[in-house]
Design an enzyme around this catalytic site. Structure first.
Site, PDB file in Angstrom:
ATOM      1  N   ILE A 338      -5.086   5.020  -6.108  1.00 47.27           N
ATOM      2  CA  ILE A 338      -5.799   5.233  -4.883  1.00 47.27           C
ATOM      3  C   ILE A 338      -6.788   3.965  -4.494  1.00 47.27           C
ATOM      4  O   ILE A 338      -6.395   3.686  -3.603  1.00 47.27           O
ATOM      5  CB  ILE A 338      -6.494   6.656  -4.831  1.00 47.27           C
ATOM      6  CG1 ILE A 338      -5.382   7.694  -5.102  1.00 47.27           C
ATOM      7  CG2 ILE A 338      -7.214   6.828  -3.453  1.00 47.27           C
ATOM      8  CD1 ILE A 338      -6.173   9.158  -5.159  1.00 47.27           C
ATOM      9  N   GLN A 341      -4.612   1.049  -3.399  1.00 44.75           N
ATOM     10  CA  GLN A 341      -3.856   1.379  -2.217  1.00 44.75           C
ATOM     11  C   GLN A 341      -4.862   1.207  -1.201  1.00 44.75           C
ATOM     12  O   GLN A 341      -4.564   0.652  -0.212  1.00 44.75           O
ATOM     13  CB  GLN A 341      -3.400   2.738  -2.133  1.00 44.75           C
ATOM     14  CG  GLN A 341      -2.541   3.010  -0.911  1.00 44.75           C
ATOM     15  CD  GLN A 341      -1.160   2.441  -0.794  1.00 44.75           C
ATOM     16  OE1 GLN A 341      -0.669   1.919  -1.954  1.00 44.75           O
ATOM     17  NE2 GLN A 341      -0.563   2.422   0.316  1.00 44.75           N
ATOM     18  N   GLU A 342      -6.147   2.038  -1.113  1.00 48.37           N
ATOM     19  CA  GLU A 342      -7.305   1.742  -0.306  1.00 48.37           C
ATOM     20  C   GLU A 342      -7.864   0.377  -0.003  1.00 48.37           C
ATOM     21  O   GLU A 342      -8.047   0.209   1.004  1.00 48.37           O
ATOM     22  CB  GLU A 342      -8.222   2.817  -0.609  1.00 48.37           C
ATOM     23  CG  GLU A 342      -7.719   4.437  -0.526  1.00 48.37           C
ATOM     24  CD  GLU A 342      -7.646   4.895   0.646  1.00 48.37           C
ATOM     25  OE1 GLU A 342      -7.885   4.074   1.560  1.00 48.37           O
ATOM     26  OE2 GLU A 342      -7.034   5.968   0.915  1.00 48.37           O
ATOM     27  N   SER A 343      -8.275  -0.345  -1.060  1.00 51.16           N
ATOM     28  CA  SER A 343      -9.086  -1.254  -0.713  1.00 51.16           C
ATOM     29  C   SER A 343      -8.653  -2.586  -1.753  1.00 51.16           C
ATOM     30  O   SER A 343      -9.362  -3.629  -1.637  1.00 51.16           O
ATOM     31  CB  SER A 343     -10.516  -0.987  -1.057  1.00 51.16           C
ATOM     32  OG  SER A 343     -10.681  -0.679  -2.582  1.00 51.16           O
ATOM     33  N   TYR A 466       2.060   6.328   2.396  1.00 50.21           N
ATOM     34  CA  TYR A 466       1.027   6.107   1.569  1.00 50.21           C
ATOM     35  C   TYR A 466       0.867   7.059   0.225  1.00 50.21           C
ATOM     36  O   TYR A 466       0.682   6.616  -0.855  1.00 50.21           O
ATOM     37  CB  TYR A 466      -0.254   6.752   2.297  1.00 50.21           C
ATOM     38  CG  TYR A 466      -1.626   6.843   1.619  1.00 50.21           C
ATOM     39  CD1 TYR A 466      -2.746   5.837   1.394  1.00 50.21           C
ATOM     40  CD2 TYR A 466      -2.167   7.993   1.123  1.00 50.21           C
ATOM     41  CE1 TYR A 466      -3.732   5.984   0.734  1.00 50.21           C
ATOM     42  CE2 TYR A 466      -3.096   8.422   0.104  1.00 50.21           C
ATOM     43  CZ  TYR A 466      -4.097   7.092   0.188  1.00 50.21           C
ATOM     44  OH  TYR A 466      -5.024   7.496  -0.320  1.00 50.21           O
TER      45      TYR A 466
END
Length: 501
Positions: A338, A341-343, A466
């Site tokens: 996660i 994927q996020e940052s 996502y």
């Protein structure tokens, strides 16, 4: 027309330096009906599954079969990179697809992974050979390379010709174009001693073994050697044995539409002019420089400092994420996926919606001050706390659905997900099955559906992608960790790659 030149691209010339310095040019990539081919590839899946571009588009995912190596695919500070990965990622982006990585494991045949449907394309610096063309179809080429002998400096000399290699075992995989070329030379009467090594060792892994003296010699493509030579000590470049090999992607023989789409993409990046000279796009030149010429990123990854305590196997925050995950009772590998994927593990990251930090936490949904959310440990803990609450909400589901729903809620919010579940019920489908609910999320992009939804319009395609990409990344991370455990147990370091000063 450049496409009309494709039928001659596969014809490569081989340069053999003999002991007396003369040069002999041999043809390597002739058609299968003119070249002796007494041996076949180890393939058990003879009939490929029916899965062409239309089905891939429907599923939204292209599966890339590759090896874990600096030339194909690897993790750099937790971010997925690699020449093959970035080139194919550009294709999937153009075609609105997610890219899933399937790493070939020990005793696994990439051809079986392809034809069984576990993957859709082999992207691993594969040379076009008649032997391989018996079981797969190749795209247009996207690179040309030369094959050369590489020896360990423990030998104490630099071979100038193939004749200088008499009595020295050359270690290569049976399932490689290097073996094919060495076999040709041996059949021609040259003093070639072939040592067959395990199939799960990619070229980079073998070069490490040559550098530390485990193997005396091997064969490598010149681009792979040039990259490796920047961060490995103990390698000596030997004679050239093959010139202008064409490198391409491999697809199933019954996937002509996928091949066509890939060829359209590659045509924009690699062509031959009227004189047969390769012409590359600016994008392809940047990738070549990044992975095969500059070498800085790859050298950093395999340096002892990079593999020190401040970095983990997957990301720079492995230890921190593990600790937080244990506290929150969530899967640390999923939490890492996660964060990637996020940052991309950037603690200073800020989204268009105002989400901040590694886990992209929205300050308005957190009791922590905005400034504190830029602190990695604080942000990871807040993200894990939110994720754990979503997991608890869907705890009655099976593991796959529970994680899919929790990820979707983390991305889109519980309100939009509730709307999608209600819409799923309206269509007489199961609101507890992610496959059904993901279809409803896509419907919430249409006015006739979202105008009656409690939370209105939802960019469902982003949420579906996502979830798919994180689940795919999680699977890839698990494979990398499994490989690492296996290689560590045998004392060969991270994924079998030893480090050097």
């Amino acid at each position: 027309m450049l496409f009309e030149r494709d039928n001659i691209i596969g014809v490569s010339k081989y340069l053999l330096l003999t002991g007396c310095g003369a040069m002999l040019f041999l043809s390597c990539s002739q058609s299968s009906d003119t070249r002796e081919n007494s041996e076949t590839l180890p393939v058990s899946v003879s009939e490929p599954v029916e899965r062409d571009f239309a089905e891939i588009k429907r599923n939204g995912v292209l599966r890339m079969i590759t090896s874990y190596s600096s030339g194909s695919y690897f993790l750099y500070k937790g971010v997925q990179v690699g020449f093959e990965y970035e080139l194919l990622k550009a294709f999937t982006k153009e075609n609105d697809l997610a890219l899933e990585v399937v790493i070939t494991g020990p005793d696994e045949s990439p051809y079986d992974l392809l034809n069984s449907g576990r993957g859709d394309i082999i992207a691993a610096n594969y040379t076009i050979t008649p032997e391989r063309k018996q079981v797969v179809e190749f795209t247009r080429p996207y690179n040309m390379v030369d094959q050369l002998i590489v020896v360990s400096d423990d030998l104490g000399f630099k071979p100038e010709s193939i004749s200088d290699m008499e009595g020295i075992p050359i270690s290569v995989r049976r399932n490689s174009s290097y073996y094919v070329r060495l076999k040709e030379l041996k059949d021609e009467g040259f003093p070639v001693n072939i040592n067959i090594i395990p199939e799960d060792m990619d070229t980079e892994s073998v070069l490490f073994q040559v550098a530390d003296g485990t193997y005396e010699a091997t064969v490598a493509d010149d681009n792979i050697f040039d990259a490796a030579d920047k961060y490995m000590n103990g390698l000596i470049k030997g004679p050239l044995i093959a010139e202008s090999d064409t490198i391409a992607w491999a697809v199933r023989k019954n996937a002509p539409d996928l091949e066509y789409q890939l060829n359209r993409f590659l045509y924009k990046h690699f062509r031959f002019d009227e004189d047969g000279v390769p012409k590359r796009s600016a994008f392809l030149n940047v990738l070549r420089k990044k992975y095969f010429e500059s070498g800085n990123q790859i050298a950093d990854y395999y340096s002892p400092n990079y593999q020190g305590e401040q970095y983990g196997t997957i990301s720079p925050y492995d230890n921190m994420i593990r600790e937080v995950a244990d506290e929150m009772d969530v899967d640390w590998v999923m939490l890492t996926a996660i964060a990637a994927q996020e940052s991309k593990f950037n603690p200073s990251s800020v989204s268009w919606a105002g989400a901040v930090g590694i886990m992209q936490v929205l300050p308005r949904f957190s009791e922590i001050s905005s400034d504190s959310l830029y602190i990695p440990e604080v942000n990871i803990r807040e993200g894990a706390k939110i994720l754990a609450s979503h997991l608890d909400h869907y705890a009655y589901m099976d593991s796959t659905n529970k994680w899919s729903f929790a990820l979707a809620a983390y991305n889109a919010g519980s309100g939009h997900l509730a709307d999608a579940r209600r819409l799923t019920i309206d269509h007489n489908k199961n609101p507890n099955e992610w496959e059904d609910v993901s279809e409803s999320l896509l419907k919430l992009m249409q006015r006739k559906y979202y105008q009656n939804a409690r939370y209105g319009f939802c960019r469902g395609i982003e949420t579906v992608r996502y979830v798919n990409e994180i689940m795919n990344r999680y699977s890839t991370y698990q494979t990398i960790l499994a490989h690492n455990r296996e290689k560590t147990a045998t004392g060969t370091g991270v994924l079998g790659l030893k480090t050097f000063n």
